[in-house]
Design a protein around this motif. Structure first.
Motif, PDB file in Angstrom:
ATOM      1  N   VAL A 125       0.858  -1.177   0.000  1.00  0.00           N
ATOM      2  CA  VAL A 125       0.000   0.000   0.000  1.00  0.00           C
ATOM      3  C   VAL A 125       0.897   1.232   0.000  1.00  0.00           C
ATOM      4  O   VAL A 125       1.817   1.330   0.815  1.00  0.00           O
ATOM      5  N   PRO A 126       0.644   2.181  -0.929  1.00  0.00           N
ATOM      6  CA  PRO A 126       1.475   3.387  -0.935  1.00  0.00           C
ATOM      7  C   PRO A 126       1.318   4.162   0.368  1.00  0.00           C
ATOM      8  O   PRO A 126       0.250   4.166   0.982  1.00  0.00           O
ATOM      9  N   ARG A 127       2.415   4.795   0.783  1.00  0.00           N
ATOM     10  CA  ARG A 127       2.361   5.625   1.986  1.00  0.00           C
ATOM     11  C   ARG A 127       3.194   6.865   1.735  1.00  0.00           C
ATOM     12  O   ARG A 127       4.003   6.902   0.812  1.00  0.00           O
ATOM     13  N   GLU A 128       3.020   7.846   2.555  1.00  0.00           N
ATOM     14  CA  GLU A 128       3.801   9.064   2.423  1.00  0.00           C
ATOM     15  C   GLU A 128       5.216   8.824   2.898  1.00  0.00           C
ATOM     16  O   GLU A 128       5.445   8.069   3.848  1.00  0.00           O
ATOM     17  N   LEU A 129       6.161   9.501   2.227  1.00  0.00           N
ATOM     18  CA  LEU A 129       7.560   9.372   2.624  1.00  0.00           C
ATOM     19  C   LEU A 129       7.789  10.097   3.942  1.00  0.00           C
ATOM     20  O   LEU A 129       7.285  11.199   4.158  1.00  0.00           O
ATOM     21  N   THR A 130       8.582   9.453   4.787  1.00  0.00           N
ATOM     22  CA  THR A 130       8.927  10.061   6.076  1.00  0.00           C
ATOM     23  C   THR A 130      10.210  10.877   5.912  1.00  0.00           C
ATOM     24  O   THR A 130      10.936  10.716   4.917  1.00  0.00           O
ATOM     25  N   PRO A 131      10.550  11.722   6.868  1.00  0.00           N
ATOM     26  CA  PRO A 131      11.824  12.450   6.799  1.00  0.00           C
ATOM     27  C   PRO A 131      13.017  11.496   6.692  1.00  0.00           C
ATOM     28  O   PRO A 131      13.989  11.786   5.988  1.00  0.00           O
ATOM     29  N   ALA A 132      12.951  10.337   7.333  1.00  0.00           N
ATOM     30  CA  ALA A 132      14.045   9.357   7.244  1.00  0.00           C
ATOM     31  C   ALA A 132      14.153   8.824   5.810  1.00  0.00           C
ATOM     32  O   ALA A 132      15.266   8.619   5.298  1.00  0.00           O
ATOM     33  N   ASP A 133      13.017   8.574   5.154  1.00  0.00           N
ATOM     34  CA  ASP A 133      13.029   8.121   3.766  1.00  0.00           C
ATOM     35  C   ASP A 133      13.686   9.172   2.878  1.00  0.00           C
ATOM     36  O   ASP A 133      14.508   8.857   2.013  1.00  0.00           O
ATOM     37  N   LEU A 134      13.318  10.441   3.075  1.00  0.00           N
ATOM     38  CA  LEU A 134      13.872  11.533   2.276  1.00  0.00           C
ATOM     39  C   LEU A 134      15.377  11.669   2.489  1.00  0.00           C
ATOM     40  O   LEU A 134      16.136  11.903   1.538  1.00  0.00           O
ATOM     41  N   ASP A 135      15.837  11.492   3.741  1.00  0.00           N
ATOM     42  CA  ASP A 135      17.275  11.533   4.026  1.00  0.00           C
ATOM     43  C   ASP A 135      18.002  10.393   3.304  1.00  0.00           C
ATOM     44  O   ASP A 135      19.075  10.594   2.735  1.00  0.00           O
ATOM     45  N   ILE A 137      17.064   8.849   0.586  1.00  0.00           N
ATOM     46  CA  ILE A 137      17.057   9.151  -0.852  1.00  0.00           C
ATOM     47  C   ILE A 137      18.145  10.177  -1.167  1.00  0.00           C
ATOM     48  O   ILE A 137      18.890  10.027  -2.142  1.00  0.00           O
ATOM     49  N   ARG A 138      18.265  11.211  -0.357  1.00  0.00           N
ATOM     50  CA  ARG A 138      19.263  12.251  -0.586  1.00  0.00           C
ATOM     51  C   ARG A 138      20.680  11.678  -0.473  1.00  0.00           C
ATOM     52  O   ARG A 138      21.554  11.994  -1.279  1.00  0.00           O
ATOM     53  N   ARG A 139      20.937  10.829   0.523  1.00  0.00           N
ATOM     54  CA  ARG A 139      22.258  10.197   0.657  1.00  0.00           C
ATOM     55  C   ARG A 139      22.584   9.360  -0.574  1.00  0.00           C
ATOM     56  O   ARG A 139      23.701   9.360  -1.061  1.00  0.00           O
ATOM     57  N   TYR A 140      21.588   8.634  -1.079  1.00  0.00           N
ATOM     58  CA  TYR A 140      21.781   7.825  -2.285  1.00  0.00           C
ATOM     59  C   TYR A 140      22.120   8.726  -3.476  1.00  0.00           C
ATOM     60  O   TYR A 140      23.039   8.429  -4.239  1.00  0.00           O
ATOM     61  N   GLU A 141      21.395   9.833  -3.640  1.00  0.00           N
ATOM     62  CA  GLU A 141      21.644  10.742  -4.756  1.00  0.00           C
ATOM     63  C   GLU A 141      23.062  11.296  -4.695  1.00  0.00           C
ATOM     64  O   GLU A 141      23.720  11.454  -5.714  1.00  0.00           O
ATOM     65  N   LEU A 142      23.549  11.580  -3.505  1.00  0.00           N
ATOM     66  CA  LEU A 142      24.898  12.137  -3.347  1.00  0.00           C
ATOM     67  C   LEU A 142      25.981  11.127  -3.684  1.00  0.00           C
ATOM     68  O   LEU A 142      27.103  11.506  -4.041  1.00  0.00           O
ATOM     69  N   THR A 143      25.696   9.863  -3.582  1.00  0.00           N
ATOM     70  CA  THR A 143      26.703   8.830  -3.901  1.00  0.00           C
ATOM     71  C   THR A 143      26.803   8.565  -5.397  1.00  0.00           C
ATOM     72  O   THR A 143      27.732   7.893  -5.827  1.00  0.00           O
ATOM     73  N   GLN A 144      25.859   9.057  -6.176  1.00  0.00           N
ATOM     74  CA  GLN A 144      25.854   8.796  -7.618  1.00  0.00           C
ATOM     75  C   GLN A 144      26.815   9.725  -8.340  1.00  0.00           C
ATOM     76  O   GLN A 144      26.975  10.885  -7.962  1.00  0.00           O
ATOM     77  N   PRO A 145      27.487   9.234  -9.391  1.00  0.00           N
ATOM     78  CA  PRO A 145      28.419  10.086 -10.143  1.00  0.00           C
ATOM     79  C   PRO A 145      27.645  11.188 -10.870  1.00  0.00           C
ATOM     80  O   PRO A 145      26.469  11.004 -11.205  1.00  0.00           O
ATOM     81  N   PRO A 146      28.288  12.327 -11.126  1.00  0.00           N
ATOM     82  CA  PRO A 146      27.593  13.409 -11.834  1.00  0.00           C
ATOM     83  C   PRO A 146      27.240  12.998 -13.253  1.00  0.00           C
ATOM     84  O   PRO A 146      27.975  12.243 -13.883  1.00  0.00           O
ATOM     85  N   ARG A 147      26.148  13.533 -13.732  1.00  0.00           N
ATOM     86  CA  ARG A 147      25.713  13.191 -15.096  1.00  0.00           C
ATOM     87  C   ARG A 147      26.030  14.286 -16.051  1.00  0.00           C
ATOM     88  O   ARG A 147      26.015  15.392 -15.854  1.00  0.00           O
TER      89      ARG A 147
END
Length: 147
Positions: A125-135, A137-147
């Motif tokens: 069931v879909p649920r709203e993202l929590t602040p921990a989920d957003l953190d 996601i942001r940590r994952y984005e920072l680990t990705q090489p620049p495009r």
């Protein structure tokens, strides 16, 4: 052995030879020789091979090979089962013809779903993202090489 009469006779012969080499290696109980004529994925199953049971059985007889899209189906007769006919899958991997035990098992496997497994299905069931989920996601984005 019967080889179909077509323009790709050589490929059919190679497919039959791969199966025959595998069968000979099994009869000699030679895991290294088996590994050489199996797909990379199938070679990992050699540790589970029932070597003692294989020793007691007669080898399968290769009857023919036919092309099925990107693979060959090698028809074999089992003298231990009154000549029962089945098929093995042979593919070309890294330029060599090799037996694919995983695909062969898939040919002869039926999926049976029990009533208990239907009852245990989970529903997402879909649920709203929590602040921990957003953190996270942001940590994952920072680990990705620049495009």
């Amino acid at each position: 052995m019967v080889v179909p009469g077509c323009s790709n006779d050589v490929e059919h012969v190679h497919a039959l030879a791969a199966f025959t080499s595998f069968q000979n290696a099994l009869q000699r109980r030679d895991p290294e020789a088996c590994r050489k004529v199996l797909t990379t994925e199938s070679a990992t199953t050699l540790g589970e091979m029932p070597w003692d049971r294989i020793r007691e059985r007669q080898p399968l007889e290769a009857l023919s090979a036919r092309r099925e899209q990107h693979e060959f189906r090698v028809r074999v007769a089992d003298p231990n089962e009154g000549g029962k006919v089945s098929e093995f899958v042979v593919v070309r991997e890294y330029g060599r013809y090799v037996v694919d035990l995983v695909a062969t098992a898939g040919l002869h496997t039926q999926v049976v779903e029990g009533s208990a497994s239907r009852e245990e299905r989970k529903e997402f069931v879909p649920r709203e993202l929590t602040p921990a989920d957003l953190d996270r996601i942001r940590r994952y984005e920072l680990t990705q090489p620049p495009r």
